[in-house]
Scaffold this motif. Structure first.
Motif, short mmCIF file in Angstrom:
data_model
loop_
_atom_site.label_atom_id
_atom_site.label_comp_id
_atom_site.label_asym_id
_atom_site.label_seq_id
_atom_site.Cartn_x
_atom_site.Cartn_y
_atom_site.Cartn_z
N VAL A 103 0.12 12.23 4.25
CA VAL A 103 -0.47 12.24 2.90
C VAL A 103 -0.15 10.92 2.19
O VAL A 103 -1.03 10.32 1.56
N GLU A 104 1.10 10.49 2.27
CA GLU A 104 1.48 9.22 1.63
C GLU A 104 0.69 8.04 2.21
O GLU A 104 0.27 7.15 1.47
N SER A 105 0.49 8.05 3.52
CA SER A 105 -0.28 6.97 4.14
C SER A 105 -1.73 7.01 3.66
O SER A 105 -2.34 5.97 3.41
N ALA A 106 -2.29 8.22 3.56
CA ALA A 106 -3.67 8.35 3.09
C ALA A 106 -3.80 7.90 1.64
O ALA A 106 -4.74 7.20 1.27
N LEU A 107 -2.85 8.29 0.80
CA LEU A 107 -2.88 7.86 -0.61
C LEU A 107 -2.73 6.34 -0.72
O LEU A 107 -3.37 5.71 -1.57
N ASP A 108 -1.90 5.79 0.13
CA ASP A 108 -1.72 4.33 0.14
C ASP A 108 -3.03 3.65 0.50
O ASP A 108 -3.41 2.64 -0.11
N ILE A 110 -6.08 4.86 0.05
CA ILE A 110 -7.02 5.02 -1.08
C ILE A 110 -6.70 4.02 -2.19
O ILE A 110 -7.60 3.43 -2.77
N SER A 111 -5.41 3.83 -2.46
CA SER A 111 -5.03 2.90 -3.54
C SER A 111 -5.44 1.45 -3.20
O SER A 111 -5.64 0.64 -4.10
N ARG A 112 -5.58 1.13 -1.90
CA ARG A 112 -6.03 -0.22 -1.49
C ARG A 112 -7.53 -0.27 -1.24
O ARG A 112 -8.03 -1.21 -0.67
N ASN A 113 -8.24 0.83 -1.63
CA ASN A 113 -9.70 0.95 -1.44
C ASN A 113 -10.09 0.86 0.03
O ASN A 113 -11.12 0.28 0.39
N GLU A 114 -9.28 1.43 0.89
CA GLU A 114 -9.58 1.49 2.32
C GLU A 114 -9.93 2.91 2.70
O GLU A 114 -9.56 3.87 2.03
N ASP A 115 -10.64 3.03 3.80
CA ASP A 115 -10.93 4.37 4.34
C ASP A 115 -9.64 4.98 4.88
O ASP A 115 -8.77 4.27 5.40
N ILE A 116 -9.57 6.31 4.77
CA ILE A 116 -8.44 7.02 5.37
C ILE A 116 -8.76 7.21 6.85
O ILE A 116 -9.87 7.62 7.20
N SER A 117 -7.82 6.91 7.68
CA SER A 117 -8.01 7.07 9.12
C SER A 117 -8.31 8.54 9.43
O SER A 117 -7.68 9.45 8.89
N ALA A 118 -9.26 8.75 10.33
CA ALA A 118 -9.59 10.12 10.75
C ALA A 118 -8.38 10.81 11.35
O ALA A 118 -8.19 12.01 11.21
N ARG A 119 -7.53 10.03 11.99
CA ARG A 119 -6.32 10.58 12.58
C ARG A 119 -5.43 11.21 11.50
O ARG A 119 -4.88 12.29 11.68
N TYR A 120 -5.30 10.53 10.35
CA TYR A 120 -4.49 11.07 9.26
C TYR A 120 -5.13 12.30 8.65
O TYR A 120 -4.45 13.27 8.31
N VAL A 121 -6.45 12.27 8.50
CA VAL A 121 -7.15 13.43 7.93
C VAL A 121 -6.94 14.65 8.81
O VAL A 121 -6.60 15.73 8.33
N VAL A 122 -7.13 14.47 10.11
CA VAL A 122 -6.95 15.59 11.04
C VAL A 122 -5.50 16.08 11.04
O VAL A 122 -5.24 17.29 11.03
#
Length: 195
Positions: A103-108, A110-122
């Motif tokens: 979650v922290e990696s995904a939020l990080d 988003i804060s840099r306006n990057e896509d969240i890796s599908a691996r993190y979402v899964v």
């Protein structure tokens, strides 16, 4: 001369019931001897009477040991249940930690306006569902709503404008982080109360 306390404790705890039952059978045998001397009139009658009393004592001995074995088995079952609970708590703590890191990696991202890796979402969806399985069954729960937002992340990212998808996903991730922290607090508090 008295016995040391450790010997008395060992003797009384392990053999007290057997000694008491033997003494009761002995008293009954002596009472039978005085009541009916015919039980011990000849060698065959004496051997038969003594073997009958020893048989009764053997049955009592076996019943005492049966009760002790059952008590030991129940105690062992209780200890196994406690160990299983500790292992389950450790697994849950590991899952919570892994999910929080994702979650922290995904939020990080988003804060840099990057896509969240599908691996993190899964990974977030899998671990979040494992930590809150009952909440995922309830269609009205915020846990299920958060999971649904993450499950549609890629679709929303492609179809809608860039501002709405990340904001909704970011809110869901913050909510997930809060739920995980709350669960971790409950797990920790449960261990402290058990001690």
């Amino acid at each position: 001369m008295s016995m040391p306390q450790s010997v008395r404790n060992w003797f009384s705890s392990k053999f007290a019931c057997h000694i008491y039952s033997f003494l009761v059978i002995l008293v009954i045998a002596i009472a039978c001897y005085f009541y009916d001397k015919d039980l011990f009139g000849s060698l065959p009658k004496t051997v038969g009477s003594v073997s009958a009393f020893l048989t009764v004592y053997g049955v009592i001995f076996a019943l005492i040991e049966l009760v002790r074995t059952r008590t030991a088995a129940e105690l062992a079952e209780q200890r196994v249940t406690e160990v299983v609970q500790v292992v389950e708590d450790l697994i849950t703590a590991r899952e919570i930690t892994e999910c929080q890191i994702a979650v922290e990696s995904a939020l990080d991202g988003i804060s840099r306006n990057e896509d969240i890796s599908a691996r993190y979402v899964v990974k977030i969806i899998r671990l979040y569902s494992q930590v809150f399985p009952d909440a995922m069954l309830d269609e009205q729960s915020p846990h299920r709503s958060n999971r649904s937002i993450l499950e549609t992340y890629r679709y929303v990212k492609r179809v809608s404008d860039k501002s709405k998808g990340p904001v909704q996903t970011q809110k869901a991730l913050m909510s997930i982080s809060g739920h995980l922290a709350e669960m971790q607090g409950h797990t920790k508090r449960g261990k402290e109360n058990a001690q």
